[in-house]
Design a protein around this motif. Structure first.
Motif, PDB file in Angstrom:
ATOM      1  N   UNK A  42      63.530  37.182  29.196  1.00 47.68           N
ATOM      2  CA  UNK A  42      62.757  36.990  30.438  1.00 47.68           C
ATOM      3  C   UNK A  42      61.277  36.783  30.143  1.00 47.68           C
ATOM      4  N   UNK A  43      60.569  36.111  31.093  1.00 45.82           N
ATOM      5  CA  UNK A  43      59.130  35.899  30.973  1.00 45.82           C
ATOM      6  C   UNK A  43      58.464  36.338  32.262  1.00 45.82           C
ATOM      7  N   UNK A  44      57.151  36.529  32.169  1.00 44.81           N
ATOM      8  CA  UNK A  44      56.421  37.076  33.298  1.00 44.81           C
ATOM      9  C   UNK A  44      55.723  35.971  34.081  1.00 44.81           C
ATOM     10  N   UNK A  45      56.525  35.162  34.800  1.00 47.87           N
ATOM     11  CA  UNK A  45      55.990  34.128  35.706  1.00 47.87           C
ATOM     12  C   UNK A  45      54.844  33.350  35.083  1.00 47.87           C
ATOM     13  N   UNK A  46      55.116  32.684  33.993  1.00 49.21           N
ATOM     14  CA  UNK A  46      54.110  31.828  33.375  1.00 49.21           C
ATOM     15  C   UNK A  46      54.037  30.488  34.112  1.00 49.21           C
ATOM     16  N   UNK A  47      52.846  29.998  34.281  1.00 44.21           N
ATOM     17  CA  UNK A  47      52.693  28.681  34.952  1.00 44.21           C
ATOM     18  C   UNK A  47      52.833  27.566  33.919  1.00 44.21           C
ATOM     19  N   UNK A  48      53.435  26.455  34.366  1.00 44.92           N
ATOM     20  CA  UNK A  48      53.686  25.310  33.483  1.00 44.92           C
ATOM     21  C   UNK A  48      53.162  24.043  34.165  1.00 44.92           C
ATOM     22  N   UNK A  49      52.332  23.254  33.447  1.00 47.23           N
ATOM     23  CA  UNK A  49      51.802  21.998  33.980  1.00 47.23           C
ATOM     24  C   UNK A  49      51.929  20.925  32.903  1.00 47.23           C
ATOM     25  N   UNK A  50      52.322  19.739  33.329  1.00 52.43           N
ATOM     26  CA  UNK A  50      52.431  18.636  32.388  1.00 52.43           C
ATOM     27  C   UNK A  50      51.853  17.341  32.951  1.00 52.43           C
ATOM     28  N   UNK A  51      51.173  16.589  32.083  1.00 50.08           N
ATOM     29  CA  UNK A  51      50.684  15.259  32.433  1.00 50.08           C
ATOM     30  C   UNK A  51      51.109  14.336  31.296  1.00 50.08           C
ATOM     31  N   UNK A  52      52.004  13.363  31.601  1.00 46.85           N
ATOM     32  CA  UNK A  52      52.623  12.563  30.551  1.00 46.85           C
ATOM     33  C   UNK A  52      52.557  11.069  30.876  1.00 46.85           C
ATOM     34  N   UNK A  53      52.381  10.290  29.832  1.00 49.30           N
ATOM     35  CA  UNK A  53      52.440   8.840  29.954  1.00 49.30           C
ATOM     36  C   UNK A  53      53.541   8.308  29.058  1.00 49.30           C
ATOM     37  N   UNK A  54      54.427   7.456  29.626  1.00 48.53           N
ATOM     38  CA  UNK A  54      55.600   7.002  28.882  1.00 48.53           C
ATOM     39  C   UNK A  54      55.802   5.504  29.074  1.00 48.53           C
ATOM     40  N   UNK A  92      70.354   1.951  33.003  1.00 50.22           N
ATOM     41  CA  UNK A  92      70.045   2.868  31.897  1.00 50.22           C
ATOM     42  C   UNK A  92      68.611   2.654  31.404  1.00 50.22           C
ATOM     43  N   UNK A  93      67.923   3.750  31.057  1.00 51.32           N
ATOM     44  CA  UNK A  93      66.516   3.677  30.666  1.00 51.32           C
ATOM     45  C   UNK A  93      66.278   4.594  29.463  1.00 51.32           C
ATOM     46  N   UNK A  94      65.472   4.108  28.493  1.00 47.94           N
ATOM     47  CA  UNK A  94      64.970   4.966  27.406  1.00 47.94           C
ATOM     48  C   UNK A  94      63.453   4.820  27.383  1.00 47.94           C
ATOM     49  N   UNK A  95      62.768   5.834  26.826  1.00 43.36           N
ATOM     50  CA  UNK A  95      61.320   5.773  26.809  1.00 43.36           C
ATOM     51  C   UNK A  95      60.703   6.622  25.717  1.00 43.36           C
ATOM     52  N   UNK A  96      59.434   6.314  25.459  1.00 43.87           N
ATOM     53  CA  UNK A  96      58.674   7.094  24.478  1.00 43.87           C
ATOM     54  C   UNK A  96      57.226   7.111  24.911  1.00 43.87           C
ATOM     55  N   UNK A  97      56.534   8.251  24.614  1.00 44.74           N
ATOM     56  CA  UNK A  97      55.147   8.333  25.020  1.00 44.74           C
ATOM     57  C   UNK A  97      54.499   9.622  24.546  1.00 44.74           C
ATOM     58  N   UNK A  98      53.470  10.026  25.230  1.00 49.86           N
ATOM     59  CA  UNK A  98      52.735  11.236  24.856  1.00 49.86           C
ATOM     60  C   UNK A  98      52.235  11.917  26.111  1.00 49.86           C
ATOM     61  N   UNK A  99      51.759  13.189  25.935  1.00 51.46           N
ATOM     62  CA  UNK A  99      51.254  13.908  27.084  1.00 51.46           C
ATOM     63  C   UNK A  99      50.526  15.168  26.673  1.00 51.46           C
ATOM     64  N   UNK A 100      50.213  15.935  27.676  1.00 54.85           N
ATOM     65  CA  UNK A 100      49.536  17.219  27.429  1.00 54.85           C
ATOM     66  C   UNK A 100      50.169  18.224  28.370  1.00 54.85           C
ATOM     67  N   UNK A 101      50.518  19.384  27.805  1.00 52.33           N
ATOM     68  CA  UNK A 101      51.215  20.402  28.579  1.00 52.33           C
ATOM     69  C   UNK A 101      50.487  21.738  28.447  1.00 52.33           C
ATOM     70  N   UNK A 102      50.393  22.440  29.582  1.00 48.22           N
ATOM     71  CA  UNK A 102      49.796  23.793  29.601  1.00 48.22           C
ATOM     72  C   UNK A 102      50.876  24.801  29.979  1.00 48.22           C
ATOM     73  N   UNK A 103      50.935  25.885  29.262  1.00 47.34           N
ATOM     74  CA  UNK A 103      51.739  27.045  29.651  1.00 47.34           C
ATOM     75  C   UNK A 103      50.760  28.206  29.792  1.00 47.34           C
ATOM     76  N   UNK A 104      50.547  28.567  31.049  1.00 43.99           N
ATOM     77  CA  UNK A 104      49.476  29.501  31.384  1.00 43.99           C
ATOM     78  C   UNK A 104      48.151  28.934  30.874  1.00 43.99           C
ATOM     79  N   UNK A 105      47.405  29.673  30.071  1.00 51.38           N
ATOM     80  CA  UNK A 105      46.096  29.170  29.632  1.00 51.38           C
ATOM     81  C   UNK A 105      46.170  28.407  28.318  1.00 51.38           C
ATOM     82  N   UNK A 106      47.348  28.387  27.711  1.00 52.10           N
ATOM     83  CA  UNK A 106      47.494  27.694  26.439  1.00 52.10           C
ATOM     84  C   UNK A 106      48.038  26.293  26.695  1.00 52.10           C
ATOM     85  N   UNK A 107      47.577  25.359  25.886  1.00 50.81           N
ATOM     86  CA  UNK A 107      48.060  23.991  26.056  1.00 50.81           C
ATOM     87  C   UNK A 107      48.023  23.225  24.768  1.00 50.81           C
TER      88      UNK A 107
END
Length: 471
Positions: A104-116, A132-147
């Motif tokens: 279990x985890x203590x309600x961590x917030x998750x945010x993602x911004x991705x370009x594909x 059918x679709x395939x893709x590749x790209x990059x992004x930035x993700x935050x879990x709580x204050x870490x990203x």
């Protein structure tokens, strides 16, 4: 939920992206709205922090134990078609992490911004419903204050309900470059995709790139071209675009059903004949009823569709009858001919014509006789009369021939002056060659000195032939 402003900022970026680029009329945009599931199993314990272990795939679809799902709208994306089956998608997502693998985890917030960059196999298979679709790209993700930054790979499909609406499912893997800040993990999404952005100048629901008539509203079955009269023939192929018609007449109607289209039918409301441009010919004489003065009685076109008349009943039609009011003979062009009795009457008068001795001068007392002859001749205006001059045998033959010719000509000239047309009389002198009595007695010689009148049949025949030649 912590740091909600991060998701709002990501959403604002995504929505504003659709207005940052010039919209291509041939390459529509798409917005996707849906939910996402984040799977952080395993946590990396005992495997050097690797998010993918040999046992992981046994738990890949264990959504109940491992997936973090936010039961609300949690992902939004905007995609722009680039060409050749490729599009670029910018997506923002949020979630709430309450379990990391089995822990279990203590309600961590998750945010993602991705370009594909995505590739659609639909461009190869045609415009089918499965995409059918395939893709590749990059992004930035935050879990709580870490990203941290991620390298992303996706696979999924769209199910298209129409040209503008599809159901979208996507499985995604995010590889973190800094696993101390962000572990490797999976993010799966599902939602609805709305395609838009193609230029539709005439507003008929068909993009200009597929619209063969982009400036005029039309129908899908005619590739965007109109069918104004609704007859199933598009206007550009319809010779009567504002009147419902038949395909056999290139979209024109045939109101009277005579097989002649109305634009070519001179009598569009009355059934007629093709050879008459759609007009009827009741009497079948080749003259349409509208131009036929006798529509129920056959007649030639030169007489306006009416039969030729024969008023005098002489068997010579009025058009050929030079005397249409008086019965005559065909040989005399419908005019009457003098009978034997009439000729005899003329000769009774002519034999009493007196001349000065050995001259061609007509004596005055014979003028009354000549007038009677002229009056008879006027009753037969088409008859050619021949005036003959004769003498007895007294004197030389040449003298007698000359005297008889001059006397016949003198009578002809007098009759011309009395109103008989010159072309209706001939004259000739026969001298002593045609006696009717003996020249041995005074009485006989008197009978031989005479003028006779006959019909000039040869002249009539020649004039008839000439008239025929001149026609």
């Amino acid at each position: 939920m912590k740091h909600l402003n991060r998701f709002l900022l990501a959403t604002l970026c995504i929505l504003s992206f659709s207005t940052m680029q010039a919209q291509d009329e041939n390459n529509p945009w798409a917005i996707s709205l849906g939910v996402n599931a984040v799977d952080l199993y395993p946590t990396g314990e005992g495997d050097g922090g690797d998010a993918i272990s040999s046992t992981y795939y046994n738990e890949f679809f264990n959504a109940t134990d491992h997936w973090n799902i936010l039961p609300a709208l949690s992902r939004i994306s905007v995609a722009r078609y680039i060409g050749s089956g490729f599009n670029f998608e910018l997506a923002g997502s949020l979630n709430q992490i309450d379990k990391i693998g089995d822990a279990p985890a203590n309600d961590l917030s998750y945010y993602g911004l991705d370009g594909t960059f995505n590739y659609s196999f639909r461009s190869l298979t045609g415009d089918g419903w499965l995409d059918p679709v395939v893709g590749a790209g990059a992004g930035y993700t935050w879990v709580d204050d870490e990203g941290g930054a991620t390298l992303n790979g996706t696979a999924g499909f769209n199910i298209w309900f129409s040209d503008n609406l599809a159901f979208n499912v996507q499985l995604g893997y995010k590889h973190s470059f800094d696993q101390d800040q962000l572990p490797k993990h999976w993010q799966h999404t599902a939602g609805l995709k709305f395609a838009f952005g193609g230029k539709d100048t005439d507003g008929d629901g068909i993009y200009d790139k597929d619209d063969e008539c982009p400036e005029v509203p039309g129908l899908a079955e005619f590739n965007g071209c109109p069918d104004s009269d609704g007859d199933g023939i598009e206007d550009r192929n319809d010779e009567c675009p504002n009147e419902a018609g038949l395909a056999e007449f290139n979209g024109c109607p045939d109101t009277d059903g005579d097989g002649v289209a109305d634009p070519k039918d001179e009598c569009p409301t009355v059934a007629g004949l093709k050879e008459m441009n759609g007009c009827p010919d009741a009497d079948g004489d080749g003259v349409k009823d509208s131009d036929d003065e006798c529509p129920n009685e056959a007649g030639p076109a030169e007489n306006n569709g009416c039969p030729w008349q024969d008023k005098d009943g002489d068997g010579v039609l009025d058009k050929d009858d030079e005397c249409p009011e008086v019965a005559g003979t065909a040989a005399n062009n419908g005019c009457p001919e003098p009978t034997v009795e009439v000729i005899e009457e003329l000769n009774e008068y002519s034999r009493t014509i007196l001349f000065d001795l050995n001259k061609a001068t007509i004596r005055k007392e014979s003028e009354e006789t000549l007038q009677s002859i002229a009056d008879i001749m006027k009753e037969y205006p088409q008859t050619i009369f021949h005036i003959e001059g004769h003498t007895d045998s007294t004197g030389s033959a040449s003298y007698n021939e000359k005297l008889s010719r001059e006397r016949a000509a003198s009578v002809r000239q007098w009759l011309i002056g009395a109103g008989i047309p010159e072309k209706r009389m001939t004259s000739e002198g026969y001298g002593e060659t045609q006696p009717i009595a003996s020249n041995n007695t005074a009485k006989g010689r008197q009978e031989n000195r005479r003028v006779e009148i006959s019909l000039d049949k040869d002249r009539e025949m020649k004039e008839t032939e000439q008239d025929t030649t001149d026609m």
